[in-house]
Every structure is written in C-alpha cells, then in structure tokens.
Design a protein around this motif. Structure first.
Motif, PDB file in Angstrom:
ATOM      1  N   THR A  30       3.860  -5.921 -13.186  1.00  0.00           N
ATOM      2  CA  THR A  30       3.247  -6.630 -12.257  1.00  0.00           C
ATOM      3  C   THR A  30       4.013  -6.591 -10.794  1.00  0.00           C
ATOM      4  OG1 THR A  30       5.023  -8.246 -13.231  1.00  0.00           O
ATOM      5  CG2 THR A  30       2.540  -8.384 -14.012  1.00  0.00           C
ATOM      6  N   THR A  31       5.200  -5.948 -10.895  1.00  0.00           N
ATOM      7  CA  THR A  31       5.806  -5.692  -9.680  1.00  0.00           C
ATOM      8  C   THR A  31       5.393  -4.543  -8.755  1.00  0.00           C
ATOM      9  OG1 THR A  31       7.918  -6.702 -10.514  1.00  0.00           O
ATOM     10  CG2 THR A  31       8.167  -5.222  -8.638  1.00  0.00           C
ATOM     11  N   LEU A  32       4.886  -3.523  -9.622  1.00  0.00           N
ATOM     12  CA  LEU A  32       4.325  -2.297  -8.959  1.00  0.00           C
ATOM     13  C   LEU A  32       2.896  -2.852  -8.684  1.00  0.00           C
ATOM     14  CD1 LEU A  32       4.260   0.775  -8.299  1.00  0.00           C
ATOM     15  CD2 LEU A  32       3.069   0.819 -10.662  1.00  0.00           C
ATOM     16  N   PHE A  33       2.098  -3.557  -9.356  1.00  0.00           N
ATOM     17  CA  PHE A  33       0.919  -3.924  -8.870  1.00  0.00           C
ATOM     18  C   PHE A  33       0.857  -4.935  -7.441  1.00  0.00           C
ATOM     19  CE2 PHE A  33      -2.738  -6.843  -8.566  1.00  0.00           C
ATOM     20  CZ  PHE A  33      -3.893  -6.241  -8.816  1.00  0.00           C
ATOM     21  N   ASN A  34       1.981  -5.694  -7.333  1.00  0.00           N
ATOM     22  CA  ASN A  34       2.155  -6.570  -6.222  1.00  0.00           C
ATOM     23  C   ASN A  34       2.539  -5.602  -5.000  1.00  0.00           C
ATOM     24  OD1 ASN A  34       1.683  -8.979  -7.754  1.00  0.00           O
ATOM     25  ND2 ASN A  34       3.746  -9.385  -8.118  1.00  0.00           N
ATOM     26  N   GLU A  35       3.391  -4.793  -5.324  1.00  0.00           N
ATOM     27  CA  GLU A  35       3.648  -3.800  -4.027  1.00  0.00           C
ATOM     28  C   GLU A  35       2.530  -2.957  -3.590  1.00  0.00           C
ATOM     29  OE1 GLU A  35       8.202  -2.676  -5.816  1.00  0.00           O
ATOM     30  OE2 GLU A  35       6.795  -1.401  -5.969  1.00  0.00           O
ATOM     31  N   VAL A  36       1.417  -2.506  -4.466  1.00  0.00           N
ATOM     32  CA  VAL A  36       0.197  -1.943  -4.081  1.00  0.00           C
ATOM     33  C   VAL A  36      -0.427  -3.211  -3.374  1.00  0.00           C
ATOM     34  CG1 VAL A  36      -1.945  -1.116  -4.961  1.00  0.00           C
ATOM     35  CG2 VAL A  36       0.176  -0.523  -6.169  1.00  0.00           C
ATOM     36  N   ALA A  37      -0.589  -4.052  -3.698  1.00  0.00           N
ATOM     37  CA  ALA A  37      -1.447  -5.308  -3.112  1.00  0.00           C
ATOM     38  C   ALA A  37      -0.874  -5.498  -1.720  1.00  0.00           C
ATOM     39  CB  ALA A  37      -1.342  -6.557  -3.865  1.00  0.00           C
ATOM     40  N   GLU A  38       0.725  -5.454  -1.560  1.00  0.00           N
ATOM     41  CA  GLU A  38       1.273  -5.777  -0.271  1.00  0.00           C
ATOM     42  C   GLU A  38       1.021  -4.449   0.668  1.00  0.00           C
ATOM     43  OE1 GLU A  38       5.785  -6.113   1.443  1.00  0.00           O
ATOM     44  OE2 GLU A  38       5.525  -6.281  -0.596  1.00  0.00           O
ATOM     45  N   VAL A  39       0.792  -3.243   0.106  1.00  0.00           N
ATOM     46  CA  VAL A  39       0.414  -2.229   0.884  1.00  0.00           C
ATOM     47  C   VAL A  39      -0.961  -2.375   1.416  1.00  0.00           C
ATOM     48  CG1 VAL A  39      -0.242   0.284   0.891  1.00  0.00           C
ATOM     49  CG2 VAL A  39       1.887  -0.529  -0.185  1.00  0.00           C
ATOM     50  N   TYR A  40      -1.714  -2.782   0.611  1.00  0.00           N
ATOM     51  CA  TYR A  40      -3.331  -3.124   1.028  1.00  0.00           C
ATOM     52  C   TYR A  40      -3.561  -4.291   2.038  1.00  0.00           C
ATOM     53  CZ  TYR A  40      -5.567   0.522  -1.503  1.00  0.00           C
ATOM     54  OH  TYR A  40      -5.891   1.840  -2.287  1.00  0.00           O
ATOM     55  N   ALA A  41      -2.545  -5.244   2.049  1.00  0.00           N
ATOM     56  CA  ALA A  41      -2.475  -6.332   2.638  1.00  0.00           C
ATOM     57  C   ALA A  41      -2.297  -5.833   4.340  1.00  0.00           C
ATOM     58  CB  ALA A  41      -1.263  -7.278   2.268  1.00  0.00           C
ATOM     59  N   ASN A  42      -1.484  -4.569   4.378  1.00  0.00           N
ATOM     60  CA  ASN A  42      -1.120  -4.222   5.735  1.00  0.00           C
ATOM     61  C   ASN A  42      -2.139  -3.050   6.251  1.00  0.00           C
ATOM     62  OD1 ASN A  42       1.338  -5.718   6.512  1.00  0.00           O
ATOM     63  ND2 ASN A  42       2.216  -4.546   4.584  1.00  0.00           N
ATOM     64  N   ILE A  43      -3.005  -3.006   5.423  1.00  0.00           N
ATOM     65  CA  ILE A  43      -4.276  -1.976   5.883  1.00  0.00           C
ATOM     66  C   ILE A  43      -5.231  -2.675   6.545  1.00  0.00           C
ATOM     67  CG2 ILE A  43      -5.767  -0.157   5.052  1.00  0.00           C
ATOM     68  CD1 ILE A  43      -3.677   0.597   3.100  1.00  0.00           C
TER      69      ILE A  43
END
Length: 235
Positions: A30-43
């Motif tokens: 879930t931490t890795l998934f949240n990190e992916v979501a954070e990357v996309y939030a900045n795209i």
C-alpha cells in the motif's frame, strides 16, 4: 554436531537484531501504491504510446491525458478510431461502423468510465485505492515485466496485485507493472465478465503542456451519433 548454548544464544540474538532492519526494507504494498499515486498527483499531463489487447483483439494508438479528467486516444489500429473525454462527455468514434457514441460522464459513478487506460490517472488510482485490496504479486523487489515468458522482456518493474472488494468494480483483478520511477508501465486485468485486458504504455512523456483544445472533438458530419450508450442507447 551439537551447538553450544553460547553459540545458539548468539545466533538467536543476531537474528532478532536483524528482524527490525528487514522490516524496515520490506515496504508495504500500500505504501508503494501511495507513492505511485503521489507521482501521478504531480503530473499535469502526459502522452504515451498505448497498446490494448482485449482477449484476442488488439488496438494501438497515442494517448493524451491532462488534468482534470481529460483523456484522448487517437488510434492507428483500428485506423482513425478515437476515444476522447473532456471531463464532461465521453465520445467514441468508430469509423468502421460510421458511428459516434456519446455519454455524459457521471462524477459519482465510482468506477472508471473511460476504459482501462483511464486507470493510469490520479482519478483512476483513487478509485483503485477505494475499491481494491492491494498486495505485491511476488515481493517488494523488481522482477522482469515478462517474468517467465520465453523471449520476453527483462525490463525491471515492481508488480502489484489488486483484487476487487465488491462487484461494483469493472475488474475482478488487476496487475499493475510499475517502472522504477513509479510510473504505470502495464495494466493487466480480468473484467467482471472475465475478459482478459492488457494495456501497455511506452514512450511516456510527462508535463509537456498539452493544450485544452486537444480534447475538443466534433464527430464527423456523416457519422450517426448515439447518446447515453453506457446506460441505454437513444439516438
């Protein structure tokens, strides 16, 4: 061979000391998934070559995404087919049949309405977080994207496995392959009606400044337009 009580005690102590270190390196899925979501939030926007396979049918084209909820795919296979969403309406032009399907999007639908490619967006990831259990497919390390496939690519990716928590979701199961930069490289899924879907994203370019009018679309004048095709069709 007998091990002395002193050596056994030292082994046990060493093992216990190593456990906290191992736990720190074992990042939860879930931490890795949240990190992916954070990357996309900045795209703010991205383009990619996309290939889509649904069972034995294949499609390919160029995908454009821009916040908020703007998505377009100009297909080369089938040639000149278009899927476009301006955030308010979804349109699908199918030149083979001379039709354009048009649907007003429901912001409260609770699932992706633009097809599997729409999952590779901040909105899509938010829906996945709410509707699916998230785990590693194999483990926290990278694996070849085509693991075990003879002659397959050895491109390293992280793999997450998502299983639906209720039957309102469009996919029973989803496998996400993530680049080391935490960008979605591939989505593989089994739909509610058990179709197999695979979507590959390559040549990804982020934050290129795609203009809003890229998502404006006027159906060809000679095509028949069908409205509300997702919830019952009227012409």
């Amino acid at each position: 061979m007998r091990i002395s009580p002193l050596k056994l005690s030292l082994c046990l102590v060493s093992g216990l000391l190593c456990l906290p270190l191992f736990a720190q390196t074992m990042k939860p899925a879930t931490t890795l998934f949240n990190e992916v979501a954070e990357v996309y939030a900045n795209i703010s926007d991205y383009t990619a070559n996309v290939s889509i396979k649904i069972d034995d049918a294949s499609m390919a084209g160029v995908l454009y995404f821009k916040k908020a909820s703007r998505l377009r795919i100009d297909f080369t296979v089938p040639d000149k087919q278009v899927i476009v969403s301006d955030g308010l309406f979804l349109q699908v032009y199918i030149p083979k049949y001379g039709v354009t399907l048009k649907q007003q999007l429901d912001p409260n639908a609770g699932k992706d309405q633009t097809g599997g490619a729409g999952l590779a967006t901040p909105q899509g990831l938010s829906l996945l977080r709410k509707g699916y259990g998230i785990a590693y497919k194999i483990g926290p390390g990278t694996v070849p994207i085509d693991e075990g496939a003879k002659g397959g690519s050895a491109e390293p990716v992280f793999k997450l496995l998502l299983n639906w928590q209720n039957q309102n979701q469009g996919f029973r199961q989803i496998e996400l392959s993530l680049t080391t930069g935490k960008i979605i490289r591939r989505i593989e899924g089994i739909t509610a009606d058990r179709k197999k879907v695979r979507i590959d994203f390559t040549g990804i370019k982020t934050n290129t400044g795609i203009p809003n009018n890229k998502f404006d679309y006027d159906a060809p004048a000679d095509s028949n337009v069908y409205n509300t095709f997702l919830y019952g069709t009227t012409k």
